[in-house]
Design an enzyme around this catalytic site. Structure first.
Site, PDB file in Angstrom:
ATOM      1  N   GLY A   7       0.825  -1.223   0.000  1.00  0.00           N
ATOM      2  CA  GLY A   7       0.000   0.000   0.000  1.00  0.00           C
ATOM      3  C   GLY A   7       0.848   1.256   0.000  1.00  0.00           C
ATOM      4  N   ALA A   9       1.091   3.679  -1.911  1.00  0.00           N
ATOM      5  CA  ALA A   9       0.484   4.948  -2.327  1.00  0.00           C
ATOM      6  C   ALA A   9      -0.447   5.528  -1.258  1.00  0.00           C
ATOM      7  CB  ALA A   9      -0.303   4.748  -3.625  1.00  0.00           C
ATOM      8  N   ARG A  11      -1.619   6.982   2.655  1.00  0.00           N
ATOM      9  CA  ARG A  11      -1.067   8.037   3.524  1.00  0.00           C
ATOM     10  C   ARG A  11       0.147   7.528   4.296  1.00  0.00           C
ATOM     11  NH1 ARG A  11      -6.604   9.354   3.784  1.00  0.00           N
ATOM     12  NH2 ARG A  11      -6.940   7.572   5.155  1.00  0.00           N
ATOM     13  N   ALA A 108       1.362  -3.664  15.750  1.00  0.00           N
ATOM     14  CA  ALA A 108       1.031  -2.600  16.708  1.00  0.00           C
ATOM     15  C   ALA A 108      -0.080  -1.751  16.119  1.00  0.00           C
ATOM     16  CB  ALA A 108       2.253  -1.725  16.989  1.00  0.00           C
ATOM     17  N   ASN A 110      -0.388   1.106  17.066  1.00  0.00           N
ATOM     18  CA  ASN A 110       0.190   2.447  17.105  1.00  0.00           C
ATOM     19  C   ASN A 110       1.700   2.281  17.292  1.00  0.00           C
ATOM     20  OD1 ASN A 110       1.045   5.078  18.073  1.00  0.00           O
ATOM     21  ND2 ASN A 110      -1.134   5.536  18.205  1.00  0.00           N
ATOM     22  N   PHE A 111       2.472   2.773  16.310  1.00  0.00           N
ATOM     23  CA  PHE A 111       3.923   2.562  16.343  1.00  0.00           C
ATOM     24  C   PHE A 111       4.664   3.707  17.022  1.00  0.00           C
ATOM     25  CE2 PHE A 111       2.949  -0.655  13.160  1.00  0.00           C
ATOM     26  CZ  PHE A 111       3.842  -1.662  13.516  1.00  0.00           C
ATOM     27  N   HIS A 142      -9.952  11.228  15.260  1.00  0.00           N
ATOM     28  CA  HIS A 142      -9.133  11.094  14.049  1.00  0.00           C
ATOM     29  C   HIS A 142      -9.780  11.883  12.912  1.00  0.00           C
ATOM     30  CE1 HIS A 142      -7.465   7.585  16.191  1.00  0.00           C
ATOM     31  NE2 HIS A 142      -6.425   7.722  15.405  1.00  0.00           N
ATOM     32  N   HIS A 143      -9.015  12.083  11.849  1.00  0.00           N
ATOM     33  CA  HIS A 143      -9.515  12.664  10.597  1.00  0.00           C
ATOM     34  C   HIS A 143     -10.708  11.856  10.063  1.00  0.00           C
ATOM     35  CE1 HIS A 143      -7.657   9.303   8.416  1.00  0.00           C
ATOM     36  NE2 HIS A 143      -6.696   9.398   9.334  1.00  0.00           N
ATOM     37  N   LYS A 146     -10.765   8.062   8.316  1.00  0.00           N
ATOM     38  CA  LYS A 146     -10.456   6.814   9.025  1.00  0.00           C
ATOM     39  C   LYS A 146     -11.659   5.868   8.917  1.00  0.00           C
ATOM     40  CE  LYS A 146      -8.658   4.905  13.310  1.00  0.00           C
ATOM     41  NZ  LYS A 146      -7.724   4.048  12.560  1.00  0.00           N
TER      42      LYS A 146
HETATM   43  P1  NAD Z   1      -4.956   4.939   3.238  1.00  0.00           P
HETATM   44  O1  NAD Z   1      -6.366   4.697   2.820  1.00  0.00           O
HETATM   45  O2  NAD Z   1      -4.348   6.260   2.954  1.00  0.00           O
HETATM   46  O3  NAD Z   1      -4.013   3.828   2.584  1.00  0.00           O
HETATM   47  C1  NAD Z   1      -4.353   2.463   2.572  1.00  0.00           C
HETATM   48  C2  NAD Z   1      -3.617   1.804   1.393  1.00  0.00           C
HETATM   49  O4  NAD Z   1      -3.939   0.408   1.479  1.00  0.00           O
HETATM   50  C3  NAD Z   1      -4.112   2.300   0.037  1.00  0.00           C
HETATM   51  O5  NAD Z   1      -3.070   2.943  -0.637  1.00  0.00           O
HETATM   52  C4  NAD Z   1      -4.578   1.036  -0.711  1.00  0.00           C
HETATM   53  O6  NAD Z   1      -3.921   0.870  -1.924  1.00  0.00           O
HETATM   54  C5  NAD Z   1      -4.136  -0.103   0.188  1.00  0.00           C
HETATM   55  N1  NAD Z   1      -5.205  -1.108   0.224  1.00  0.00           N
HETATM   56  C6  NAD Z   1      -6.515  -0.916   0.526  1.00  0.00           C
HETATM   57  N2  NAD Z   1      -7.197  -2.078   0.440  1.00  0.00           N
HETATM   58  C7  NAD Z   1      -6.294  -3.015   0.072  1.00  0.00           C
HETATM   59  C8  NAD Z   1      -6.388  -4.403  -0.172  1.00  0.00           C
HETATM   60  N3  NAD Z   1      -7.537  -5.071  -0.071  1.00  0.00           N
HETATM   61  N4  NAD Z   1      -5.248  -5.057  -0.557  1.00  0.00           N
HETATM   62  C9  NAD Z   1      -4.070  -4.400  -0.670  1.00  0.00           C
HETATM   63  N5  NAD Z   1      -3.929  -3.079  -0.435  1.00  0.00           N
HETATM   64  C10 NAD Z   1      -5.020  -2.394  -0.069  1.00  0.00           C
HETATM   65  O7  NAD Z   1      -4.917   4.613   4.810  1.00  0.00           O
HETATM   66  P2  NAD Z   1      -3.813   4.983   5.904  1.00  0.00           P
HETATM   67  O8  NAD Z   1      -4.208   6.235   6.597  1.00  0.00           O
HETATM   68  O9  NAD Z   1      -2.445   4.896   5.295  1.00  0.00           O
HETATM   69  O10 NAD Z   1      -4.031   3.792   6.946  1.00  0.00           O
HETATM   70  C11 NAD Z   1      -3.900   2.438   6.571  1.00  0.00           C
HETATM   71  C12 NAD Z   1      -4.114   1.548   7.778  1.00  0.00           C
HETATM   72  O11 NAD Z   1      -3.098   1.794   8.769  1.00  0.00           O
HETATM   73  C13 NAD Z   1      -5.451   1.757   8.512  1.00  0.00           C
HETATM   74  O12 NAD Z   1      -5.900   0.512   8.994  1.00  0.00           O
HETATM   75  C14 NAD Z   1      -5.069   2.674   9.679  1.00  0.00           C
HETATM   76  O13 NAD Z   1      -5.952   2.574  10.777  1.00  0.00           O
HETATM   77  C15 NAD Z   1      -3.711   2.111  10.015  1.00  0.00           C
HETATM   78  N6  NAD Z   1      -2.817   3.025  10.746  1.00  0.00           N
HETATM   79  C16 NAD Z   1      -2.052   2.448  11.715  1.00  0.00           C
HETATM   80  C17 NAD Z   1      -1.119   3.212  12.381  1.00  0.00           C
HETATM   81  C18 NAD Z   1      -0.210   2.540  13.391  1.00  0.00           C
HETATM   82  O14 NAD Z   1       0.661   3.210  14.004  1.00  0.00           O
HETATM   83  N7  NAD Z   1      -0.353   1.228  13.586  1.00  0.00           N
HETATM   84  C19 NAD Z   1      -0.973   4.578  12.090  1.00  0.00           C
HETATM   85  C20 NAD Z   1      -1.771   5.129  11.082  1.00  0.00           C
HETATM   86  C21 NAD Z   1      -2.687   4.334  10.398  1.00  0.00           C
END
Ligand code: NAD
Length: 255
Positions: A7, A9, A11, A108, A110-111, A142-143, A146
């Protein structure tokens, strides 16, 4: 060590790619979905299996729908998996647990170092403050883009409190409908969505005579991306197992 980003591309994916570039780390490449544009200079692979064949650790901030496939790809190629995706089901978690018998998995919600410490504090407060006297409430914001609520971090805080109380099997989260009297010993959750909020979490213990609140606010998602890259580097040479950010940072016990 060759790091790859599922993923790339998204955020978080873009931010992880930036951190790797800043730190001069070898980026094997990434995956993306149809219609998404690749960040400049990142090699794109057809799927997670092809990506896993070309790297030592996969950093994954994607979607619960990808978990089973990514578990197979990482375990199948014997590479480490750093998993930050939230909103997981029980069967997603079972796939992660199975993979962790074959490879090192750092999972995690949250990292950030701050939340990793907050989870340990939540466990200690849960142990120290009697559930009958102190109501535990977790508020997160959150924004608006989410997808999951309560956030994975809010649920991890709830689990940490429940563990501290010696009630790890407490059903989380409680009923979404908060009308009626508060059930004794419940751990409450509330979620707000809007604006550009990267992640704000407060844990409140409320008794009749005092309130204790601890709050963490992430100001930039770089904090998560940098933590995930640190976790990926930490996996080098680790035996199979399910690890948390607390293991990476050497903090307390798992939440
Ligand atoms: P986002 O929507 O910007 O990016 C998600 C990416 O996942 C997209 O680019 C998409 O291409 C890919 N994706 C979506 N469905 C998919 C699938 N079925 N197969 C393969 N790839 C797929 O979201 P984001 O803000 O980057 O967050 C992504 C995840 O990370 C969320 O679950 C969010 O809650 C989590 N997150 C965790 C932490 C942490 O510290 N653990 C921090 C921020 C976000």
């Amino acid at each position: 060590m060759r790091i790859a980003i599922a993923g790339v591309a998204g955020r978080m994916g873009r931010m992880v790619a930036e951190i790797c570039a800043e730190q001069g780390l070898a980026l094997a490449g990434g995956t993306l979905r149809a219609g998404e544009a690749a960040p400049e200079g990142v090699t794109i692979f057809a799927d997670a299996a092809a990506l896993a064949a070309s790297c030592d650790a996969l950093i994954d901030f994607t979607n619960p729908a990808a978990v089973a496939d990514h578990a197979r790809a990482c375990a199948g190629h014997g590479i480490a998996w750093v998993l930050g995706t939230t909103g997981l089901s029980k069967s997603d978690q079972a796939a992660i647990d199975r993979a962790s018998r074959e490879i090192a998995v750092v999972q995690a919600a949250n990292f950030s170092a701050g939340v990793t410490i907050m989870l340990e504090l939540a466990r200690q407060l849960g142990a120290a403050l009697p559930a009958g006297d102190y109501d535990a409430e977790i508020l997160e914001m959150h924004h608006g883009r989410k997808l999951d609520a309560p956030s994975g971090t809010a649920l991890a805080l709830g689990r940490a409190v429940a563990n501290g109380r010696g009630e790890p099997d407490q059903v989380l989260p409680g009923p979404a409908d908060r009308s009626g009297a508060r059930p004794p010993g419940a751990i409450g959750f509330a979620s707000l969505r809007g604006g550009q909020v990267v992640g704000r979490h407060s844990l409140l213990f409320a008794s009749e005579a005092e309130h204790i609140t601890i709050t963490h606010e992430a100001l930039d998602r770089r904090v998560f991306a940098a933590g995930a890259v640190r976790a990926a580097l930490w996996t080098q040479g680790r035996p199979p197992g399910l690890y948390g950010m607390n293991d990476v940072l050497g903090i307390g016990r798992p939440a």
